[in-house]
Motif scaffolding. Structure first.
Motif, mmCIF file in Angstrom:
data_model
loop_
_atom_site.group_PDB
_atom_site.id
_atom_site.type_symbol
_atom_site.label_atom_id
_atom_site.label_comp_id
_atom_site.label_asym_id
_atom_site.label_seq_id
_atom_site.Cartn_x
_atom_site.Cartn_y
_atom_site.Cartn_z
ATOM 1 N N GLU A 141 0.819 -1.216 0.000
ATOM 2 C CA GLU A 141 0.000 0.000 0.000
ATOM 3 C C GLU A 141 0.849 1.261 0.000
ATOM 4 O O GLU A 141 0.493 2.250 -0.648
ATOM 5 N N LEU A 142 1.968 1.262 0.682
ATOM 6 C CA LEU A 142 2.852 2.420 0.686
ATOM 7 C C LEU A 142 3.471 2.620 -0.699
ATOM 8 O O LEU A 142 3.547 3.749 -1.201
ATOM 9 N N PHE A 143 3.870 1.530 -1.329
ATOM 10 C CA PHE A 143 4.447 1.610 -2.674
ATOM 11 C C PHE A 143 3.465 2.268 -3.639
ATOM 12 O O PHE A 143 3.818 3.202 -4.362
ATOM 13 N N TYR A 144 2.218 1.806 -3.649
ATOM 14 C CA TYR A 144 1.241 2.344 -4.596
ATOM 15 C C TYR A 144 0.712 3.712 -4.169
ATOM 16 O O TYR A 144 0.293 4.510 -5.003
ATOM 17 N N TYR A 145 0.742 4.027 -2.882
ATOM 18 C CA TYR A 145 0.341 5.358 -2.427
ATOM 19 C C TYR A 145 1.328 6.412 -2.936
ATOM 20 O O TYR A 145 0.913 7.493 -3.352
ATOM 21 N N LEU A 146 2.592 6.074 -2.907
ATOM 22 C CA LEU A 146 3.619 7.009 -3.367
ATOM 23 C C LEU A 146 3.720 7.062 -4.894
ATOM 24 O O LEU A 146 4.317 7.981 -5.445
ATOM 25 N N ARG A 147 3.141 6.083 -5.559
ATOM 26 C CA ARG A 147 3.161 6.031 -7.022
ATOM 27 C C ARG A 147 1.738 5.791 -7.538
ATOM 28 O O ARG A 147 1.451 4.738 -8.114
ATOM 29 N N PRO A 148 0.852 6.758 -7.369
ATOM 30 C CA PRO A 148 -0.559 6.541 -7.716
ATOM 31 C C PRO A 148 -0.797 6.258 -9.199
ATOM 32 O O PRO A 148 -1.794 5.625 -9.553
ATOM 33 N N PHE A 149 0.115 6.672 -10.049
ATOM 34 C CA PHE A 149 -0.038 6.429 -11.481
ATOM 35 C C PHE A 149 0.060 4.941 -11.825
ATOM 36 O O PHE A 149 -0.346 4.529 -12.914
ATOM 37 N N LEU A 150 0.569 4.120 -10.898
ATOM 38 C CA LEU A 150 0.703 2.680 -11.163
ATOM 39 C C LEU A 150 -0.502 1.860 -10.708
ATOM 40 O O LEU A 150 -0.637 0.704 -11.089
ATOM 41 N N VAL A 151 -1.358 2.428 -9.896
ATOM 42 C CA VAL A 151 -2.446 1.671 -9.266
ATOM 43 C C VAL A 151 -3.307 0.939 -10.275
ATOM 44 O O VAL A 151 -3.586 -0.252 -10.123
ATOM 45 N N ASP A 152 -3.735 1.627 -11.315
ATOM 46 C CA ASP A 152 -4.643 1.015 -12.282
ATOM 47 C C ASP A 152 -3.948 0.107 -13.292
ATOM 48 O O ASP A 152 -4.599 -0.566 -14.073
ATOM 49 N N MET A 153 -2.629 0.092 -13.264
ATOM 50 C CA MET A 153 -1.890 -0.711 -14.240
ATOM 51 C C MET A 153 -1.747 -2.173 -13.830
ATOM 52 O O MET A 153 -1.330 -2.988 -14.643
ATOM 53 N N TYR A 154 -2.044 -2.481 -12.579
ATOM 54 C CA TYR A 154 -1.815 -3.844 -12.085
ATOM 55 C C TYR A 154 -3.079 -4.407 -11.456
ATOM 56 O O TYR A 154 -3.841 -3.695 -10.806
ATOM 57 N N THR A 155 -3.269 -5.696 -11.617
ATOM 58 C CA THR A 155 -4.392 -6.375 -10.996
ATOM 59 C C THR A 155 -4.064 -6.638 -9.526
ATOM 60 O O THR A 155 -2.898 -6.516 -9.115
ATOM 61 N N LEU A 156 -5.055 -7.006 -8.771
ATOM 62 C CA LEU A 156 -4.825 -7.345 -7.367
ATOM 63 C C LEU A 156 -3.826 -8.494 -7.271
ATOM 64 O O LEU A 156 -2.900 -8.452 -6.458
ATOM 65 N N LYS A 157 -3.992 -9.477 -8.123
ATOM 66 C CA LYS A 157 -3.081 -10.630 -8.092
ATOM 67 C C LYS A 157 -1.645 -10.182 -8.373
ATOM 68 O O LYS A 157 -0.702 -10.637 -7.719
ATOM 69 N N GLY A 158 -1.457 -9.282 -9.316
ATOM 70 C CA GLY A 158 -0.132 -8.768 -9.622
ATOM 71 C C GLY A 158 0.477 -8.000 -8.462
ATOM 72 O O GLY A 158 1.660 -8.133 -8.162
ATOM 73 N N LYS A 159 -0.349 -7.204 -7.792
ATOM 74 C CA LYS A 159 0.131 -6.445 -6.638
ATOM 75 C C LYS A 159 0.520 -7.382 -5.501
ATOM 76 O O LYS A 159 1.543 -7.190 -4.841
ATOM 77 N N LEU A 160 -0.289 -8.399 -5.261
ATOM 78 C CA LEU A 160 0.002 -9.370 -4.199
ATOM 79 C C LEU A 160 1.275 -10.155 -4.518
ATOM 80 O O LEU A 160 2.089 -10.425 -3.630
ATOM 81 N N HIS A 161 1.438 -10.503 -5.778
ATOM 82 C CA HIS A 161 2.645 -11.221 -6.192
ATOM 83 C C HIS A 161 3.886 -10.348 -6.001
ATOM 84 O O HIS A 161 4.930 -10.826 -5.549
ATOM 85 N N PHE A 162 3.761 -9.074 -6.326
ATOM 86 C CA PHE A 162 4.864 -8.120 -6.229
ATOM 87 C C PHE A 162 5.474 -8.087 -4.825
ATOM 88 O O PHE A 162 6.683 -8.014 -4.671
ATOM 89 N N VAL A 163 4.644 -8.169 -3.793
ATOM 90 C CA VAL A 163 5.156 -8.090 -2.417
ATOM 91 C C VAL A 163 5.252 -9.453 -1.734
ATOM 92 O O VAL A 163 5.623 -9.545 -0.572
ATOM 93 N N GLY A 164 4.907 -10.508 -2.438
ATOM 94 C CA GLY A 164 5.042 -11.848 -1.877
ATOM 95 C C GLY A 164 3.862 -12.312 -1.039
ATOM 96 O O GLY A 164 3.974 -13.295 -0.304
ATOM 97 N N LEU A 165 2.725 -11.656 -1.159
ATOM 98 C CA LEU A 165 1.556 -12.069 -0.381
ATOM 99 C C LEU A 165 0.895 -13.333 -0.930
ATOM 100 O O LEU A 165 0.180 -14.021 -0.193
#
Length: 187
Positions: A118-142
């Protein structure tokens, strides 16, 4: 002719407090506030005053977030990033721990990963819509702990809580900096 109080207040209202802080805190920025200083006798607000505004913030998480927003250094290895990440992780853990009956994974590590995401995407709001939830979860190892569907059904509230917390901290920063600005222009 000097800049009148009414004109200063109009300028203050056009620029957010965080944008105001950013002025003169970057290399070779123009200082428009010195216009009219000679005739009015007022001392202009300089970069030291703006740094004083950051130092005057009462909470460490506020100082950390404003530093990240003003200087734009979003690397994970900075002290400010770590302080804000740790703050978010502790908040999320305090909310999650009483809710979980069966602990099938380390809750603190889980909360640290959510905070990181959440901190990563809060600081980079332009990336939020570019990734799916699954992609975001994979990115941080969740995805090692839960599936995307399980996260969405059971733990998505943690993401909402983290975003709301960051938004609240930013609102607090705006309030305190705005107060500092008004008081410094009155002096």
């Amino acid at each position: 002719m000097g800049m009148g109080v009414a004109m200063k207040e109009q300028v203050m209202e056009r620029v957010s407090s965080i944008e105001w802080l950013s002025q003169q805190l970057h290399a070779k920025t123009a200082n428009y506030e010195q216009l009219g200083v000679v005739s009015s006798g007022n001392v202009p607000i300089n970069w030291e005053d703006r740094c004083g505004a950051i130092a005057a913030l009462p909470e460490p998480e506020q100082k950390a977030l404003v530093s990240l927003l003003v200087w734009g250094d979003h690397r994970e290895n900075t002290a400010d990033y770590k302080a804000l990440h740790d703050y978010l992780s502790r908040l999320l853990y305090a909310a999650l721990e009483p809710e979980v009956k069966r602990k099938t994974f380390d809750l603190m590590t889980f909360c640290e990963k959510v905070a990181k995401m959440e901190l990563f995407y809060y600081l980079r709001p332009f990336l939020v819509d570019m990734y799916t939830l699954k992609g975001k979860l994979h990115f941080v190892g969740l995805l090692d702990d839960v599936s995307a569907k399980s996260y969405e059904n059971k733990y998505m509230w943690l993401s909402h809580m983290a975003r709301q917390c960051l938004s609240d901290v930013k609102d607090e920063i705006e309030f305190y900096i705005d107060e500092y600005r008004r008081n410094s222009y009155k002096a």
